[in-house]
Design an enzyme around this catalytic site. Sequence first.
Site, mmCIF file in Angstrom:
data_model
loop_
_atom_site.group_PDB
_atom_site.id
_atom_site.type_symbol
_atom_site.label_atom_id
_atom_site.label_comp_id
_atom_site.label_asym_id
_atom_site.label_seq_id
_atom_site.Cartn_x
_atom_site.Cartn_y
_atom_site.Cartn_z
ATOM 1 N N ARG A 170 0.821 -1.211 0.000
ATOM 2 C CA ARG A 170 0.000 0.000 0.000
ATOM 3 C C ARG A 170 0.858 1.265 0.000
ATOM 4 O O ARG A 170 0.349 2.373 -0.234
ATOM 5 C CB ARG A 170 -0.950 -0.012 1.204
ATOM 6 C CG ARG A 170 -0.271 0.282 2.526
ATOM 7 C CD ARG A 170 -1.133 -0.093 3.717
ATOM 8 N NE ARG A 170 -2.218 0.843 3.933
ATOM 9 C CZ ARG A 170 -2.167 1.887 4.773
ATOM 10 N NH1 ARG A 170 -1.039 2.140 5.441
ATOM 11 N NH2 ARG A 170 -3.207 2.656 4.947
ATOM 12 N N TRP A 177 12.033 7.643 6.748
ATOM 13 C CA TRP A 177 13.047 6.858 7.449
ATOM 14 C C TRP A 177 13.233 5.482 6.837
ATOM 15 O O TRP A 177 14.319 4.907 6.924
ATOM 16 C CB TRP A 177 12.802 6.835 8.948
ATOM 17 C CG TRP A 177 11.740 5.948 9.524
ATOM 18 C CD1 TRP A 177 10.463 5.775 9.068
ATOM 19 C CD2 TRP A 177 11.862 5.153 10.710
ATOM 20 N NE1 TRP A 177 9.780 4.925 9.902
ATOM 21 C CE2 TRP A 177 10.617 4.532 10.924
ATOM 22 C CE3 TRP A 177 12.884 4.914 11.621
ATOM 23 C CZ2 TRP A 177 10.374 3.676 11.991
ATOM 24 C CZ3 TRP A 177 12.642 4.065 12.690
ATOM 25 C CH2 TRP A 177 11.399 3.460 12.868
ATOM 26 N N ASN A 214 6.867 13.113 6.064
ATOM 27 C CA ASN A 214 6.670 11.708 6.412
ATOM 28 C C ASN A 214 6.795 10.796 5.184
ATOM 29 O O ASN A 214 7.441 9.759 5.218
ATOM 30 C CB ASN A 214 5.279 11.604 7.048
ATOM 31 C CG ASN A 214 4.886 10.227 7.519
ATOM 32 O OD1 ASN A 214 4.098 10.099 8.447
ATOM 33 N ND2 ASN A 214 5.362 9.175 6.899
ATOM 34 N N SER A 224 6.904 15.018 9.853
ATOM 35 C CA SER A 224 8.103 14.410 9.299
ATOM 36 C C SER A 224 8.191 12.965 9.785
ATOM 37 O O SER A 224 7.170 12.341 10.108
ATOM 38 C CB SER A 224 9.340 15.215 9.714
ATOM 39 O OG SER A 224 10.496 14.750 9.064
ATOM 40 N N GLN A 225 9.389 12.428 9.823
ATOM 41 C CA GLN A 225 9.698 11.120 10.397
ATOM 42 C C GLN A 225 11.100 11.203 10.974
ATOM 43 O O GLN A 225 11.790 12.204 10.797
ATOM 44 C CB GLN A 225 9.588 10.013 9.329
ATOM 45 C CG GLN A 225 8.205 9.394 9.223
ATOM 46 C CD GLN A 225 8.198 8.107 8.404
ATOM 47 O OE1 GLN A 225 9.032 7.871 7.551
ATOM 48 N NE2 GLN A 225 7.207 7.264 8.664
ATOM 49 N N ARG A 288 -6.326 12.033 10.130
ATOM 50 C CA ARG A 288 -5.354 11.784 9.061
ATOM 51 C C ARG A 288 -6.120 11.373 7.801
ATOM 52 O O ARG A 288 -6.911 10.422 7.850
ATOM 53 C CB ARG A 288 -4.386 10.676 9.466
ATOM 54 C CG ARG A 288 -3.435 11.009 10.600
ATOM 55 C CD ARG A 288 -2.733 9.758 11.111
ATOM 56 N NE ARG A 288 -3.686 8.810 11.674
ATOM 57 C CZ ARG A 288 -3.541 7.481 11.664
ATOM 58 N NH1 ARG A 288 -2.468 6.933 11.101
ATOM 59 N NH2 ARG A 288 -4.457 6.698 12.193
ATOM 60 N N GLU A 290 -5.336 9.647 5.232
ATOM 61 C CA GLU A 290 -5.093 8.256 4.806
ATOM 62 C C GLU A 290 -5.662 7.233 5.782
ATOM 63 O O GLU A 290 -5.688 6.036 5.484
ATOM 64 C CB GLU A 290 -3.590 8.030 4.607
ATOM 65 C CG GLU A 290 -2.774 7.817 5.855
ATOM 66 C CD GLU A 290 -2.429 9.080 6.638
ATOM 67 O OE1 GLU A 290 -1.612 8.981 7.568
ATOM 68 O OE2 GLU A 290 -2.973 10.162 6.318
ATOM 69 N N GLY A 321 7.176 7.258 13.431
ATOM 70 C CA GLY A 321 7.334 6.008 12.704
ATOM 71 C C GLY A 321 6.725 4.828 13.439
ATOM 72 O O GLY A 321 6.445 3.801 12.843
ATOM 73 N N ASP A 323 3.698 3.954 14.535
ATOM 74 C CA ASP A 323 2.257 4.152 14.569
ATOM 75 C C ASP A 323 1.553 2.810 14.375
ATOM 76 O O ASP A 323 1.510 2.337 13.245
ATOM 77 C CB ASP A 323 1.804 5.183 13.542
ATOM 78 C CG ASP A 323 2.474 5.014 12.167
ATOM 79 O OD1 ASP A 323 3.498 4.334 12.037
ATOM 80 O OD2 ASP A 323 1.938 5.591 11.218
ATOM 81 N N GLU A 517 7.106 -6.280 5.864
ATOM 82 C CA GLU A 517 7.544 -5.093 6.595
ATOM 83 C C GLU A 517 7.889 -5.399 8.039
ATOM 84 O O GLU A 517 8.679 -4.692 8.664
ATOM 85 C CB GLU A 517 6.442 -4.029 6.559
ATOM 86 C CG GLU A 517 5.132 -4.506 7.184
ATOM 87 C CD GLU A 517 4.079 -3.441 7.271
ATOM 88 O OE1 GLU A 517 4.420 -2.258 7.162
ATOM 89 O OE2 GLU A 517 2.901 -3.797 7.467
#
Length: 584
Positions: A170, A177, A214, A224-225, A288, A290, A321, A323, A517
């Site tokens: 996705r 990062w 991000n 950001s990240q 958010r 998304e 990062g 989440d 992942e």
Amino acid sequence: MKASQWPVLALVLGGLVMVTLASVLPPPCDSQIYCTGELLKQVQSAKLFTDDKHFVDMDMQRSPDVILEQFSKLMTSAPGGQVPKEQIWQFVNKSFNPPGQEFEPWTPLDWHSNPKILSRISDGNLQSWAAKLHLLWKSLGRKIKEEVKTNPERHSQIYVPNPVVVPGGRFREFYYWDSYWVINGLLLSEMPNTAKGMIENFLDLVDRYGFVPNGGRVYYLRRSQPPFLTLMMESYIDDQKNKTFLQKNIHLLEKEYEFWVTNRSFEIEINRRNYTLNRYSVQVGEPRPESYTHDVELATPLAEGPRQTLFAELKGAAESGWDFSSRWFVGSSAGRATLTDTRTSTIVPVDLNAILCRVEQLLATFHGMLGNTERAEKFKNIVSQRKEAIHAILWDDSVGSWLDFDLKTRTRRNAFYPSNLSPLWADCMPDPSFVERVVQYLEKTNALSYKNGLPTSLEESGQQWDLPNAWPPLQHMVIEGLAKSSSQKGRDIALKLAQEWVRSNYAAYEKYNAMFEKYDVSGDGRPGGGGEYEVQEGFGWTNGVILQLLDLYGNQLTSGVQGKQCFTWITLVLSGLIWSALAH
């Protein structure tokens, strides 16, 4: 030190307080389709797709003004302004294209079939596997069409000039990062031009926006990240020795660093001394885009103020990062803390401050390489201050490790996360004597008892950044920190962890013909789960971490398959001898 001995912090901590920062914030996403507005609300609320990210990744067939005007007319004709789901479905199909249309076919020009890393891997199974991972860079490579640059208003994709390697699944765009481990993997695959192009993209984003978002979508433009850009530059410079590239862009590395200094730092006074550290904090409400319905449903029971606070805290967790994770949950009076109790901005994370310590060390080193003596000395002083602050606030002598700090309770959070060891990875310790203490701390936790990687935490919350999941970047940071340490026991643990992680990933690849992942530490080669979406295949940083571990320990690691084959062979031989003896 007891909680009562901590002085009052110069922060209001009863909840997130929306403040106007003195600095210039990143530009908001003002798209009334991808970021905010009634169209986004009604489309996402209609749940046309199983994943909210699907809609906000679709590009427009017409200009946004035309689409918004047509949707406004549709709302006007609908009872109460609520458009029926079937009509929304028809409208979306007529107005948008499926996700992924922003890319054109692209094959990395610097890819070749036989990088030297393969010859450094002794185990035949692992060598063959590494060749397949090397091949995956082709399928994960993307080049954004010029159309996105020409008509950016029709796309949520942020245009960047050079091709990128995406995580996979996705995640159809670059992520900040993630790209650090992708770039390290690309360099081991002898693809320096692709790696350099990705770094140039991030530098371009800093030049444009003042920071790295991000990910590569406009709806990520207010967060950001973890700041790995300077470390990406380190990897490239170490590999290519290109000081000209560094000289040209060091001002942009500093510009990104200043974003974190200006927008994500704060002071804590202890024993009449002020220390500056950093946290993740996104001062923006609303769901958010998304994950729109997820956020709305989570926050529905709350009043408007706490609801907006929660939306902002969820964005802060996304910036980390992690989440999501119990790491960001702050105790609830109603019982066990849950995702609703996410309060990222009230926690001082060990890893963010370790990363920034390493960034500061690198900026000092880079300026020294370039002959900028004054700037080098400035950053050396900043590093010294950072180390003092990390020791004063985050080091817990009774535990023998660094711990996240809770600003609300003014205490350290005594929970295990692999990130607790990140100052070891970052070389951000007062002196080397701390190494043995940290190794002892790791041994005392239950984390080493799992045979398929270090768990992300020891709490099973149902969130993906908790037990039983293990994530590639955390494995690499802990292993690299221990591997380069002065502790023989630490180096032995690093090798053990690397062997277990490689075997677990290899077993999953053999079973599923895919890289994931994240992985489940309680299974044997099983992908992870939990969180907001199904586990994703690809996978950029997973591939990069495996290549780095194979590079580090290539002549020591085994797939485990040969051992099983040997055991099977011995069993068959012994069985034959027994039957032969019985027959006689």
